[in-house]
Design a protein around this motif. Sequence first.
Motif, PDB file in Angstrom:
ATOM      1  N   HIS A   9       0.815  -1.338   0.169  1.00 23.99           N
ATOM      2  CA  HIS A   9       0.243  -0.444  -0.104  1.00 23.99           C
ATOM      3  C   HIS A   9       0.868   0.665  -0.321  1.00 23.99           C
ATOM      4  O   HIS A   9       2.095   1.275   0.081  1.00 23.99           O
ATOM      5  N   TYR A  10       0.115   2.368   0.346  1.00 20.79           N
ATOM      6  CA  TYR A  10       1.570   3.698   0.050  1.00 20.79           C
ATOM      7  C   TYR A  10       2.068   3.764   0.763  1.00 20.79           C
ATOM      8  O   TYR A  10       1.626   3.558   1.907  1.00 20.79           O
ATOM      9  N   ASN A  19       6.122   7.281  -4.334  1.00 21.12           N
ATOM     10  CA  ASN A  19       4.995   6.307  -4.464  1.00 21.12           C
ATOM     11  C   ASN A  19       4.377   6.342  -6.324  1.00 21.12           C
ATOM     12  O   ASN A  19       3.760   5.568  -6.007  1.00 21.12           O
ATOM     13  N   TYR A  20       4.360   7.277  -6.576  1.00 23.90           N
ATOM     14  CA  TYR A  20       3.917   7.275  -8.195  1.00 23.90           C
ATOM     15  C   TYR A  20       4.522   6.845  -8.914  1.00 23.90           C
ATOM     16  O   TYR A  20       4.283   5.638 -10.432  1.00 23.90           O
ATOM     17  N   ALA A  23       3.790   2.085  -8.033  1.00 25.45           N
ATOM     18  CA  ALA A  23       2.568   1.577  -7.637  1.00 25.45           C
ATOM     19  C   ALA A  23       2.460  -0.263  -7.692  1.00 25.45           C
ATOM     20  O   ALA A  23       3.292  -1.259  -8.752  1.00 25.45           O
ATOM     21  N   LEU A  56      -5.221   7.197  -5.715  1.00 25.88           N
ATOM     22  CA  LEU A  56      -5.197   6.413  -6.702  1.00 25.88           C
ATOM     23  C   LEU A  56      -4.172   7.422  -7.768  1.00 25.88           C
ATOM     24  O   LEU A  56      -4.637   8.322  -8.690  1.00 25.88           O
ATOM     25  N   LYS A  60      -1.450   3.056 -12.978  1.00 32.50           N
ATOM     26  CA  LYS A  60      -1.408   1.752 -11.570  1.00 32.50           C
ATOM     27  C   LYS A  60      -1.771   1.146 -10.976  1.00 32.50           C
ATOM     28  O   LYS A  60      -2.102   0.114 -10.421  1.00 32.50           O
ATOM     29  N   TRP A  61      -2.280   2.422  -9.790  1.00 28.71           N
ATOM     30  CA  TRP A  61      -2.541   2.173  -8.825  1.00 28.71           C
ATOM     31  C   TRP A  61      -3.950   2.356  -8.947  1.00 28.71           C
ATOM     32  O   TRP A  61      -4.361   1.195  -8.270  1.00 28.71           O
ATOM     33  N   TYR A  64      -4.614  -0.893 -10.010  1.00 28.59           N
ATOM     34  CA  TYR A  64      -4.617  -2.262  -8.432  1.00 28.59           C
ATOM     35  C   TYR A  64      -5.732  -2.401  -7.616  1.00 28.59           C
ATOM     36  O   TYR A  64      -5.889  -3.321  -7.006  1.00 28.59           O
ATOM     37  N   TYR A  65      -6.079  -0.864  -7.159  1.00 32.57           N
ATOM     38  CA  TYR A  65      -7.799  -1.376  -6.405  1.00 32.57           C
ATOM     39  C   TYR A  65      -8.886  -2.276  -7.205  1.00 32.57           C
ATOM     40  O   TYR A  65      -9.014  -2.057  -6.316  1.00 32.57           O
ATOM     41  N   MET A 337      -6.401   3.281   1.841  1.00 31.63           N
ATOM     42  CA  MET A 337      -5.006   3.187   1.569  1.00 31.63           C
ATOM     43  C   MET A 337      -3.912   2.511   3.163  1.00 31.63           C
ATOM     44  O   MET A 337      -3.065   1.789   2.666  1.00 31.63           O
TER      45      MET A 337
END
Length: 355
Positions: A9-10, A19-20, A23, A56, A60-61, A64-65, A337
């Motif tokens: 997670h973040y 973090n960007y 992902a 998000l 990619k984020w 993922y979610y 998150m």
Amino acid sequence: MQNSKPLPHYDIRKTYQWNYENAPDPVKQEQRAIPGHWSFCGLPVSSPLGIPAGPLLNGKWVLYYASLGFDVLTYKTVRSSLRECYPLPNLQPVNTAPLSGGEQRVSISKTMQGSWAVSFGMPSAPPDIWRKDVERTRKQLAADKILSVSVVGSLQPGWSLDDLADDYALCAQWAIQSGADCIETNFSCPNVCTQDGQLYQQPEAAALVASRVKEVTASVPYLIKIGHVPDKSQAQELVKAILPYASGIVMTNSVASSVSDQEGKPMFGGEQRGICGKATKEASLKQLKIFAQLIQEQSDNTVLPDLISCGGISSASDVREFLAAGAQATHLATAAMCNPQIASQIRKALAEQKD
């Protein structure tokens, strides 16, 4: 089958850019179907579960979610030009009782207690980057998932309100051209003091910007994200201003407060930051009930906007409570998150309730 080890997670210890660029990849998980018929601003959807603008950071984020059971994915707020993120800390855990909006200051916590102060400043990749990313993401995202793109105008020296409205509309147009299923304009960011972050407090200005955006969104669902509006008369003025344009109203974008460190010294230069998480649940629920009542009183409107709730939602019981209070969808940010499995857990609980 659920993963046996915690999912990534973040990482609040790392920069926004880290973090960007890091992902997680989508995971393979079977998701329980939630009984009922659900829609999001007129679009069919498999559940009322979504993520608001914030978690998000890029496509990619989003993917993922989406793989973790969320059905409405809101791409983090983008701009018509590059905007760097504020320095660390961007997510600072705080220790606070439920917030009502009148608090002068909250204190930081060494560990996460369910709420944190958010300090990003609405960063954005350059348009040529995010436009291609949105297009790529929509192509990879499952057809039954909804990709909403949050946009904001970037106030420049010497600009008028008309200029700001045009900038909002330009970003919305670009997002639609890239394949966005919905457009959300961010009218609330407690971390910036300029007009682009406070439009929800200025009904006439909000109406002008919304009308300009509506011209380019046409039949594409258009949502407006607002901040904390505890006063019914202020809420009434805002509803009246944006009702002709909005397919949905997304709320509540945090409760603002100053933050102090463990020695009582002000953080973030003494400026307010948005507090998100469990401490905002009661304020968010109260605001939802106010807006639901005001919306229902608009009997002369044949199509009323959906109310999409966020703010402190972290369990199946919270989802049920907000839906019962008038929300058509529920968005989770802080809970998602901190616990990427939260959507799967909520889906399971809601499905078993109906079994």
